[in-house]
Motif scaffolding. Structure first.
Motif, PDB file in Angstrom:
ATOM      1  N   ALA A 124       0.802  -1.340   0.026  1.00  0.00           N
ATOM      2  CA  ALA A 124       0.038   0.266   0.111  1.00  0.00           C
ATOM      3  C   ALA A 124       0.971   1.146   0.020  1.00  0.00           C
ATOM      4  N   THR A 125       1.910   1.207   0.790  1.00  0.00           N
ATOM      5  CA  THR A 125       2.904   2.342   0.785  1.00  0.00           C
ATOM      6  C   THR A 125       3.679   2.357  -0.479  1.00  0.00           C
ATOM      7  N   ALA A 126       3.864   1.543  -1.134  1.00  0.00           N
ATOM      8  CA  ALA A 126       4.591   1.722  -2.514  1.00  0.00           C
ATOM      9  C   ALA A 126       3.579   2.275  -3.594  1.00  0.00           C
ATOM     10  N   GLU A 127       2.349   1.534  -3.743  1.00  0.00           N
ATOM     11  CA  GLU A 127       1.481   2.200  -4.472  1.00  0.00           C
ATOM     12  C   GLU A 127       1.024   3.615  -4.263  1.00  0.00           C
ATOM     13  N   GLY A 128       0.886   4.082  -2.998  1.00  0.00           N
ATOM     14  CA  GLY A 128       0.571   5.339  -2.678  1.00  0.00           C
ATOM     15  C   GLY A 128       1.610   6.188  -3.171  1.00  0.00           C
ATOM     16  N   LEU A 129       3.065   5.915  -3.108  1.00  0.00           N
ATOM     17  CA  LEU A 129       3.893   6.889  -3.373  1.00  0.00           C
ATOM     18  C   LEU A 129       4.163   7.076  -4.810  1.00  0.00           C
ATOM     19  N   VAL A 130       3.968   5.916  -5.447  1.00  0.00           N
ATOM     20  CA  VAL A 130       3.864   6.101  -6.955  1.00  0.00           C
ATOM     21  C   VAL A 130       2.770   6.732  -7.486  1.00  0.00           C
ATOM     22  N   ASP A 131       1.396   6.421  -7.143  1.00  0.00           N
ATOM     23  CA  ASP A 131       0.269   7.091  -7.491  1.00  0.00           C
ATOM     24  C   ASP A 131       0.404   8.598  -7.329  1.00  0.00           C
ATOM     25  N   ASP A 132       0.833   9.104  -6.273  1.00  0.00           N
ATOM     26  CA  ASP A 132       0.845  10.401  -6.021  1.00  0.00           C
ATOM     27  C   ASP A 132       2.251  10.968  -6.620  1.00  0.00           C
ATOM     28  N   LEU A 133       2.890  10.547  -6.979  1.00  0.00           N
ATOM     29  CA  LEU A 133       4.162  10.989  -7.945  1.00  0.00           C
ATOM     30  C   LEU A 133       3.910  11.229  -9.650  1.00  0.00           C
ATOM     31  N   THR A 134       2.849  10.039  -9.879  1.00  0.00           N
ATOM     32  CA  THR A 134       2.692  10.024 -11.372  1.00  0.00           C
ATOM     33  C   THR A 134       1.134  10.533 -11.693  1.00  0.00           C
ATOM     34  N   ALA A 135       0.534  10.874 -10.856  1.00  0.00           N
ATOM     35  CA  ALA A 135      -0.895  11.455 -10.964  1.00  0.00           C
ATOM     36  C   ALA A 135      -0.914  12.804 -11.810  1.00  0.00           C
ATOM     37  N   PRO A 136      -1.797  12.961 -12.516  1.00  0.00           N
ATOM     38  CA  PRO A 136      -1.905  14.130 -13.487  1.00  0.00           C
ATOM     39  C   PRO A 136      -1.819  15.507 -12.516  1.00  0.00           C
ATOM     40  N   ASP A 137      -2.531  15.378 -11.264  1.00  0.00           N
ATOM     41  CA  ASP A 137      -2.509  16.504 -10.276  1.00  0.00           C
ATOM     42  C   ASP A 137      -1.348  16.358  -9.283  1.00  0.00           C
ATOM     43  N   THR A 139       1.360  17.690  -8.553  1.00  0.00           N
ATOM     44  CA  THR A 139       1.647  18.921  -7.721  1.00  0.00           C
ATOM     45  C   THR A 139       0.889  19.374  -6.751  1.00  0.00           C
ATOM     46  N   GLU A 140      -0.621  19.163  -7.117  1.00  0.00           N
ATOM     47  CA  GLU A 140      -1.570  19.799  -5.913  1.00  0.00           C
ATOM     48  C   GLU A 140      -1.392  18.595  -4.756  1.00  0.00           C
ATOM     49  N   ARG A 141      -1.283  17.351  -5.369  1.00  0.00           N
ATOM     50  CA  ARG A 141      -1.653  16.067  -4.087  1.00  0.00           C
ATOM     51  C   ARG A 141      -0.157  16.431  -3.050  1.00  0.00           C
ATOM     52  N   ILE A 142       1.084  16.533  -3.722  1.00  0.00           N
ATOM     53  CA  ILE A 142       2.132  16.483  -3.035  1.00  0.00           C
ATOM     54  C   ILE A 142       2.278  17.568  -2.031  1.00  0.00           C
ATOM     55  N   ARG A 143       1.689  18.878  -2.484  1.00  0.00           N
ATOM     56  CA  ARG A 143       1.924  19.903  -1.732  1.00  0.00           C
ATOM     57  C   ARG A 143       0.705  19.722  -0.154  1.00  0.00           C
ATOM     58  N   LYS A 144      -0.515  19.067  -0.692  1.00  0.00           N
ATOM     59  CA  LYS A 144      -1.381  18.796   0.286  1.00  0.00           C
ATOM     60  C   LYS A 144      -0.607  17.846   1.418  1.00  0.00           C
ATOM     61  N   GLU A 145      -0.037  16.708   0.646  1.00  0.00           N
ATOM     62  CA  GLU A 145       0.379  15.518   1.451  1.00  0.00           C
ATOM     63  C   GLU A 145       1.543  16.201   2.523  1.00  0.00           C
ATOM     64  N   LEU A 146       2.309  17.299   2.087  1.00  0.00           N
ATOM     65  CA  LEU A 146       3.544  17.885   2.842  1.00  0.00           C
ATOM     66  C   LEU A 146       3.147  18.897   3.761  1.00  0.00           C
ATOM     67  N   GLU A 147       1.933  19.024   3.920  1.00  0.00           N
ATOM     68  CA  GLU A 147       1.379  20.098   4.916  1.00  0.00           C
ATOM     69  C   GLU A 147       1.618  19.607   6.281  1.00  0.00           C
ATOM     70  N   GLY A 148       1.786  18.283   6.639  1.00  0.00           N
ATOM     71  CA  GLY A 148       1.902  17.845   8.009  1.00  0.00           C
ATOM     72  C   GLY A 148       3.262  17.443   8.151  1.00  0.00           C
ATOM     73  N   ALA A 178       8.359  19.934 -10.098  1.00  0.00           N
ATOM     74  CA  ALA A 178       8.068  18.754 -10.671  1.00  0.00           C
ATOM     75  C   ALA A 178       8.185  17.795  -9.443  1.00  0.00           C
ATOM     76  N   PRO A 179       7.193  17.584  -8.616  1.00  0.00           N
ATOM     77  CA  PRO A 179       7.486  16.748  -7.447  1.00  0.00           C
ATOM     78  C   PRO A 179       7.940  15.135  -7.780  1.00  0.00           C
TER      79      PRO A 179
END
Length: 355
Positions: A124-137, A139-148, A178-179
Motif C-alpha cells: 500500500a505504501t509503495a502504490e501510494g507513493l507511486v500514484d501520488d508522484l505520477t498522477a496528473p495532479d 503537484t497539488e497532491r504532493i503539496r497537500k501531503e506535505l502540509e503535515g 516537478a514533484p
C-alpha cells in the motif's frame, strides 16, 4: 576545495569544461566518457547562488538555440518530507529514492514491484507513493501531503523561492515544480533540477545543492551548489545539427614556388588581420598538385597561384586566375575561373607589398 579552500575567496565561483567519466553503468543514449560543462558556487547557503546557477544554465541553452527545453525543479527536503509522511524508515530512504528516480524510465507497476521486493516497503505504501508522484495532479497532491511535514514544507519553500528569483529571467513555461523529480544521487541536500528537451531522452543539464559533499573529503562542512551541461546531449539538438559544417579555414593559400613563399606568408598574415581564418599549404610529396588537398574542399576560398595576376570581388568581377572557392569551378593547380570571396578587391600580384 578540499585541498585549497582556505586560499580561495568566499563565495568561490568556478566553471570548467572537460571530459568526465560515469561511475555507474551508462544507460541507452549515455556514454561512459563524455564532455561536461560544470559551474559551481561554493561557500554560501544563499538561495541567490542556486538562482544564479540556474539562470546561467538557462541563458547558455537559450543562446545556443536549443528548442523547447524546460527546467524541472524539486527539493530533496520535499522528497524527504514525503517519505516521512508515508512512514518510510530513514535508513531505507536513500534506496527508495533511487527506485523512485526510475519513474521516467520504467512503468509505474515495475517501480512499485521494486519498492516492495527490493526495498521492503508495504504494498500500500509503495502504490501510494507511486500514484501520488505520477498522477496528473501530482503537484497539488504532493503539496497537500506535505502540509503535515516541517521538512517537506521547508523543501517546498526552497522550490518556491527559486522560482520567484528566476521569474524575471526564465519564462514560466520553461521552469516548473516537478514533484516526481528525484535525482538518485545521495549527495544532494536541497534544491535539485533537470533540464529536458524534445528529441533527447533523459536530461541535457542538471544540478542542485550539495552542502555536505565537500565535507566528506575535507572534514569541514562547506555549502555548495552547481549545475552541469551535457555537451554530447546538447549538440544533436542545436538548429545547425546535421547541416554541413563551416570550413576549418576561410582562406587557404597555396605556394607553387619557393621564391614566392615569403610573399605568401606576408599575404596570409594580412588576411588574418582582416578577420579571416587563413592557412598556408605546406606541401605534400604524396600529391601531384600543391592545392589538391587544401584547395579542393567545397566552400573553401583558395589563393591558388601567386605567379599570376588576379584581382576581384564578390560584386561581380571574376578574375581569370588567383582567388576563388573550391565549389565555384574545377580545382586545378594554377587557378581557374574562380570567384573572389572577399567584399573588397584584393590584389594578389607578385611583388605586392603586404602590410
Amino acid at each position: 576545495m578540499a585541498a585549497y579552500g582556505s586560499q580561495l575567496p568566499t563565495p568561490y565561483k568556478r566553471y570548467a569544461l572537460a571530459p568526465v567519466w560515469r561511475a555507474d553503468r551508462p544507460g541507452k543514449g549515455r556514454f561512459r566518457e563524455f564532455v561536461q560543462c560544470d559551474l559551481d558556487v561554493v561557500g554560501t547557503t544563499s538561495p541567490l547562488a542556486d538562482a544564479e546557477v540556474v539562470s546561467a544554465l538557462y541563458e547558455s541553452l537559450d543562446a545556443l538555440g536549443v528548442p523547447e527545453f524546460r527546467f524541472l525543479v524539486n527539493s530533496r527536503k520535499a522528497l524527504a518530507g514525503l517519505l516521512e509522511v508515508y512512514g518510510v524508515p530513514g535508513d531505507a530512504g536513500g534506496g527508495v529514492l533511487i527506485t523512485l528516480d526510475k519513474l521516467d524510465k520504467l512503468a509505474p507497476t515495475v517501480v512499485v514491484r521494486e519498492l516492495v521486493d527490493g526495498r521492503g516497503l508495504p504494498q500500500a505504501t509503495a502504490e501510494g507513493l507511486v500514484d501520488d508522484l505520477t498522477a496528473p495532479d501530482a503537484t497539488e497532491r504532493i503539496r497537500k501531503e506535505l502540509e503535515g511535514s516541517a521538512t517537506g514544507q521547508e523543501g517546498l519553500a526552497e522550490v518556491d523561492r527559486l522560482l520567484a528569483l528566476v521569474a524575471g529571467i526564465i519564462p514560466p513555461e520553461r521552469i516548473v515544480f516537478a514533484p516526481n523529480l528525484v535525482r538518485g544521487l545521495d549527495y544532494y541536500t536541497g534544491v535539485i533540477y533537470e533540464v529536458t528537451a524534445p528529441g533527447m531522452p533523459g536530461s541535457i543539464a542538471s544540478g542542485g545543492r550539495y552542502d555536505g559533499l565537500i565535507g566528506r573529503m575535507s572534514g569541514s562542512d562547506v555549502p555548495a551548489c552547481g549545475g552541469s551541461l551535457g555537451i554530447e546531449r546538447i549538440l544533436p539538438l542545436l538548429p545547425s545539427a546535421g547541416e554541413q559544417s563551416a570550413p576549418v579555414l576561410d582562406v587557404a593559400v597555396t605556394v607553387l614556388g619557393d621564391d614566392l613563399a615569403d610573399e605568401a606568408f606576408r599575404m596570409a598574415a594580412a588576411i588574418r588581420r582582416a578577420g579571416l581564418r587563413t592557412g598556408v599549404y605546406m606541401g605534400d610529396q604524396r600529391q601531384t598538385g600543391p592545392s589538391a588537398e587544401v584547395g579542393c574542399r567545397p566552400g573553401r576560398p583558395v589563393l591558388s597561384d601567386l605567379r599570376r595576376a588576379g584581382v576581384g570581388s564578390r560584386r561581380g568581377h571574376r578574375p581569370e586566375h588567383g582567388f576563388g572557392r573550391a565549389d565555384d569551378a574545377p580545382c586545378r593547380s594554377g587557378g581557374g575561373a574562380l570567384r573572389l570571396m572577399a567584399d573588397e578587391a584584393v590584389p594578389i600580384r607578385p611583388g605586392t607589398r603586404w602590410p
